[in-house]
Every structure is written in structure tokens, then in C-alpha cells.
Design a protein around this motif. Sequence first.
Motif, PDB file in Angstrom:
ATOM      1  N   UNK A   1       0.709  -1.100  -0.078  1.00 21.91           N
ATOM      2  CA  UNK A   1       0.139   0.038  -0.098  1.00 21.91           C
ATOM      3  C   UNK A   1       0.863   1.190  -0.094  1.00 21.91           C
ATOM      4  N   UNK A   2       2.097   1.153   0.585  1.00 21.11           N
ATOM      5  CA  UNK A   2       2.751   2.457   0.647  1.00 21.11           C
ATOM      6  C   UNK A   2       3.650   2.498  -0.724  1.00 21.11           C
ATOM      7  N   UNK A   3       3.893   1.387  -1.485  1.00 18.85           N
ATOM      8  CA  UNK A   3       4.432   1.321  -2.890  1.00 18.85           C
ATOM      9  C   UNK A   3       3.636   2.151  -3.746  1.00 18.85           C
ATOM     10  N   UNK A   4       1.964   1.762  -3.510  1.00 17.09           N
ATOM     11  CA  UNK A   4       1.108   2.448  -4.302  1.00 17.09           C
ATOM     12  C   UNK A   4       1.184   4.133  -4.060  1.00 17.09           C
ATOM     13  N   UNK A   5       1.377   4.408  -2.788  1.00 16.10           N
ATOM     14  CA  UNK A   5       1.427   5.629  -2.366  1.00 16.10           C
ATOM     15  C   UNK A   5       2.563   6.288  -3.150  1.00 16.10           C
ATOM     16  N   UNK A   6       3.549   5.797  -3.251  1.00 24.62           N
ATOM     17  CA  UNK A   6       4.887   6.502  -3.867  1.00 24.62           C
ATOM     18  C   UNK A   6       4.673   6.467  -5.216  1.00 24.62           C
ATOM     19  N   UNK A   7       3.722   5.638  -6.101  1.00 25.00           N
ATOM     20  CA  UNK A   7       3.610   5.733  -7.505  1.00 25.00           C
ATOM     21  C   UNK A   7       2.598   6.926  -7.650  1.00 25.00           C
ATOM     22  N   UNK A   8       1.898   7.243  -6.939  1.00 21.93           N
ATOM     23  CA  UNK A   8       1.112   8.497  -6.910  1.00 21.93           C
ATOM     24  C   UNK A   8       1.793   9.597  -6.670  1.00 21.93           C
ATOM     25  N   UNK A   9       2.742   9.764  -5.472  1.00 16.70           N
ATOM     26  CA  UNK A   9       3.626  10.672  -5.420  1.00 16.70           C
ATOM     27  C   UNK A   9       4.482  10.934  -6.617  1.00 16.70           C
ATOM     28  N   UNK A  10       5.065   9.964  -7.191  1.00 14.75           N
ATOM     29  CA  UNK A  10       5.859  10.240  -8.219  1.00 14.75           C
ATOM     30  C   UNK A  10       5.021  10.724  -9.571  1.00 14.75           C
ATOM     31  N   UNK A  11       3.839  10.480  -9.647  1.00 19.00           N
ATOM     32  CA  UNK A  11       3.110  11.052 -10.896  1.00 19.00           C
ATOM     33  C   UNK A  11       2.889  12.618 -10.525  1.00 19.00           C
ATOM     34  N   UNK A  12       2.672  12.950  -9.144  1.00 12.67           N
ATOM     35  CA  UNK A  12       2.486  14.241  -8.886  1.00 12.67           C
ATOM     36  C   UNK A  12       3.804  15.186  -8.854  1.00 12.67           C
ATOM     37  N   UNK A  13       4.794  14.556  -8.585  1.00 12.52           N
ATOM     38  CA  UNK A  13       6.152  15.237  -8.711  1.00 12.52           C
ATOM     39  C   UNK A  13       6.484  15.552 -10.011  1.00 12.52           C
ATOM     40  N   UNK A  14       6.080  14.752 -11.133  1.00  9.23           N
ATOM     41  CA  UNK A  14       6.523  14.820 -12.422  1.00  9.23           C
ATOM     42  C   UNK A  14       5.763  16.137 -12.933  1.00  9.23           C
ATOM     43  N   UNK A  15       4.533  16.123 -12.332  1.00  9.86           N
ATOM     44  CA  UNK A  15       3.722  17.457 -12.839  1.00  9.86           C
ATOM     45  C   UNK A  15       4.360  18.561 -12.246  1.00  9.86           C
ATOM     46  N   UNK A  16       4.837  18.623 -10.960  1.00 11.77           N
ATOM     47  CA  UNK A  16       5.509  19.942 -10.614  1.00 11.77           C
ATOM     48  C   UNK A  16       6.796  20.160 -11.307  1.00 11.77           C
ATOM     49  N   UNK A  17       7.508  19.203 -11.635  1.00  9.99           N
ATOM     50  CA  UNK A  17       8.862  19.119 -12.466  1.00  9.99           C
ATOM     51  C   UNK A  17       8.394  19.890 -13.800  1.00  9.99           C
ATOM     52  N   UNK A  18       7.330  19.546 -14.478  1.00 11.34           N
ATOM     53  CA  UNK A  18       7.183  20.066 -15.762  1.00 11.34           C
ATOM     54  C   UNK A  18       6.862  21.589 -15.661  1.00 11.34           C
ATOM     55  N   UNK A  19       5.871  21.984 -14.445  1.00 12.45           N
ATOM     56  CA  UNK A  19       5.641  23.365 -14.330  1.00 12.45           C
ATOM     57  C   UNK A  19       6.774  24.087 -13.976  1.00 12.45           C
ATOM     58  N   UNK A  20       7.643  23.670 -13.306  1.00 16.67           N
ATOM     59  CA  UNK A  20       8.880  24.474 -12.738  1.00 16.67           C
ATOM     60  C   UNK A  20      10.104  23.873 -13.674  1.00 16.67           C
ATOM     61  N   UNK A  21      10.029  23.363 -15.145  1.00 14.35           N
ATOM     62  CA  UNK A  21      11.331  22.816 -15.637  1.00 14.35           C
ATOM     63  C   UNK A  21      12.215  23.774 -15.848  1.00 14.35           C
ATOM     64  N   UNK A  22      11.965  25.087 -16.192  1.00 12.53           N
ATOM     65  CA  UNK A  22      12.913  26.197 -16.302  1.00 12.53           C
ATOM     66  C   UNK A  22      13.863  26.281 -15.146  1.00 12.53           C
ATOM     67  N   UNK A  23      13.479  26.195 -13.991  1.00 16.59           N
ATOM     68  CA  UNK A  23      14.316  26.378 -12.593  1.00 16.59           C
ATOM     69  C   UNK A  23      14.428  24.880 -11.950  1.00 16.59           C
ATOM     70  N   UNK A  24      13.934  23.901 -12.478  1.00 15.58           N
ATOM     71  CA  UNK A  24      14.068  22.624 -11.715  1.00 15.58           C
ATOM     72  C   UNK A  24      15.372  22.040 -11.785  1.00 15.58           C
ATOM     73  N   UNK A  25      16.015  21.549 -10.495  1.00 15.79           N
ATOM     74  CA  UNK A  25      17.323  21.013 -10.584  1.00 15.79           C
ATOM     75  C   UNK A  25      16.923  19.422 -10.403  1.00 15.79           C
ATOM     76  N   UNK A  26      17.150  18.737 -11.474  1.00 16.79           N
ATOM     77  CA  UNK A  26      16.631  17.092 -11.295  1.00 16.79           C
ATOM     78  C   UNK A  26      17.841  16.464 -10.468  1.00 16.79           C
TER      79      UNK A  26
END
Length: 397
Positions: free
Chosen positions: A278-303
Motif C-alpha cells: 500500500x505504501x508502494x502504491x502511494x509512492x507511485x502516486x507521489x511520483x506522478x504528482x512530482x513529475x507534474x510539478x517538475x514540468x511546471x517548474x522545468x525552467x528552474x528545476x534541479x533534477x
Amino acid sequence: MAKKANGEGSVQKYYQNGVFKGWRGRISVGYNDKGEIKRKTFYGKTKQEVLKKMTEYQYKQNIGQLPADDKITLAEWFRTWLFEFRKHDLKPSSFERYESIYRIYIADTPVGNTRLAELRASHIQNHFNNLLENGKSASVVHNVYKFLNTCLNEAVKQGYIPVNYCQSVKLPKLTKSNDEDSKGIVAFTLEEQTKFLKMLRGHKHETAITLTLGTGLRLGEMLALKWSDIDFTNNTLHVSRSIKWVTFISNDGKRQCKLIEQTPKTNSSIRAIPIPENIAAKLKQHRKKQLEVKMKNREFYNDNDYLFCDKFGNPLDTKKIPRAFKTVLKKAGIRDMKFHSLRHTYATRLFEVGVPIKTVQALLGHTDITTTMNIYTHVMPEQMDMAADKINALFGQ
């Protein structure tokens, strides 16, 4: 026979009360206020050992690493040893701990102001006694002893003193009441854990806190996790680093705090830990949201590939999630405890379901199984009762 050059010194056998003790060498190191030659003495088990000490001393003196006279105090030597001999072979966090011992317990103290050549066991014993009388714990005294003993071992090696008198002192006994490893072991009850997780739902840091509770990670280990450490195929994570705020201290005393990524203290801390589904499932959801934030701030994002980071990809401040944890505790009406209690709770739950202590040790990353046993003795009585019940069942009707 050729005459020895000035400062070359001499080496001869050393006797005490008619008994051969080893070899002793002397070199001239300058002149005193009266114009008389000052000499420094070196001791060793063999002639070669003494000659090596003399050569090393003269070399370090020539390049300015050591004071030129024998007026050096314990505090001055401790600082020289720390900044010249240890700084580059210690992790920044370890060096900070060494420096704090020097600053708090050695510098500007009677024992610290004692000349190294005049230092005896009585000076050190008196210092330790004063620490205890002023409210310091036995654990603190043992810790100061550990660093001071290592420091004086190097002083012997460098020929400053013939004996490490630190090894002749009597230390206070460590008991369960004053051993710091046995203090502050607080874990959620099952009821508290249920209440906490219910209140945590939807929180910004729900995934990070839940992952800590479900894997027993230390705070720095959790914050240092990268997506490359996660194996979703086998639902495991790999611990190989940690994040920590460290104060960098220069030779002139300037201090600068930096957030650094470093390898674990011991090899045992490098480990693989299973992730509950169940925590692995939460991590997958977290990763999805993080990618959205990354795309939104891609100009200043430190990957940097971190699981948990700010909106620009930078590692989170080590105080941020513990503060969030305290807020959720308060809202849930649960007694106050430290963020590290999540790790204790993880271990407690493992013991409660009968996981072998050796497995618990490996999952927690403890080097010594004794550490695991000492910290979690509060769980052992329940386990013993369960074992007794199982044995009793073997003799049933």
C-alpha cells in the motif's frame, strides 16, 4: 668518529630502576630565555621507532605543523591534532562532533591549559570528576575520554609524551539509567498508530511520513532517497546515503552550515528494505504528482532525482517533515514524541508479529545485535510471554 650536526640528536637505551624499558632519543629544539639549549625527548620500544619519531617531528616542525617548543598545552595539541592530523580523514559531520568536544570540554579548561609535557593522570581524572559533579552524565565523560584518548595516542606517536596517561584514569560505570542508548525509546501503540494515520491522510507530507513508519528509515536516509533507489518490481528500497546539516569549520574558526549528502556511518546502514504494497502504491502516486510539478517548474528545476524535495527539486530542509509530524500528532490528540519514534514504532511492530531479532537488526541497519536488543528491551517481555504460551501449548491435553 664524525661529530653529529647540531639538532641531529642522539639515541640510546633507556633504563628505569635498573630495568631496560626501551630506547630514548633527544634532539635540540631551540634555546630558552637564558640562551640554554632546549631538548626534546622521544621514547620507543626499538631504536628504529625512536629515530622515526625524531625524523617525523623535525619534518613537521620545519613545515610549521607543530609548535617549536615544549610549552604546548593539551588544548593547543588537541587543536593541532584535530585540524592537521584528522580533518581530511573524517566526514564533515564527524569532524564537527570532534570539534565540539574540543570546544566544550577541552578548550579554556584547567586540564586544557595544562602543558602536555606536564600532563598526568591526576589532571585528567580531576577533569572527569568535575564534569560529573557539574551534572554531566557518565555517557558524556566516556565520550570525552574516547576522543581525548585517541588524541593523546597520537601525541605519544609524535614523541610529545612517553605515556598516554588518559589510559590510567577510572571512568564512571555506565548503567541502564545513564546509558543514553536506553533513553527516550517511545513508540506508537496500535491505537495511536491508527489515529495518527487517519489524521495524516491528505497531508502534504503523507507519503514521506508513511514511508518512514513502514520502513524504519532514519530521517536523513529518507530525505536522501532517490528514485533510482526504488525497485517497484520487487517493492524494495535501497539505502546508501543520508542527508544532514553540517557545520564546516575552517582553521581560523569561521563556521558555515551546509546541507550535505554523505555515505552512512557504517556498512550495516547500507541495506535493502521491503516496501509494504500500500505504501508502494502511494509512492507511485507521489511520483506522478512530482513529475507534474517538475514540468511546471522545468525552467528552474534541479533534477537531483530525490523522492522528497521542494518544487525546484532541491532536498528538503531536515526540520520541515519533523515539524509536520508534530503538527499531525497534536491534531490527533496523541502524546508528544520525536520523529525518530516512527523508527521505534516500526521495530516494535516487527517484534510484535514475531520477526526474528537478527532480521530486525538487518532492517534497522544496526552493526551490532546488542544495540538492537538494548534499545528494544521494552518489547522483549511480551515476546517471552508469547514464547511461553507456545511452549505451554505443546503440553496441552
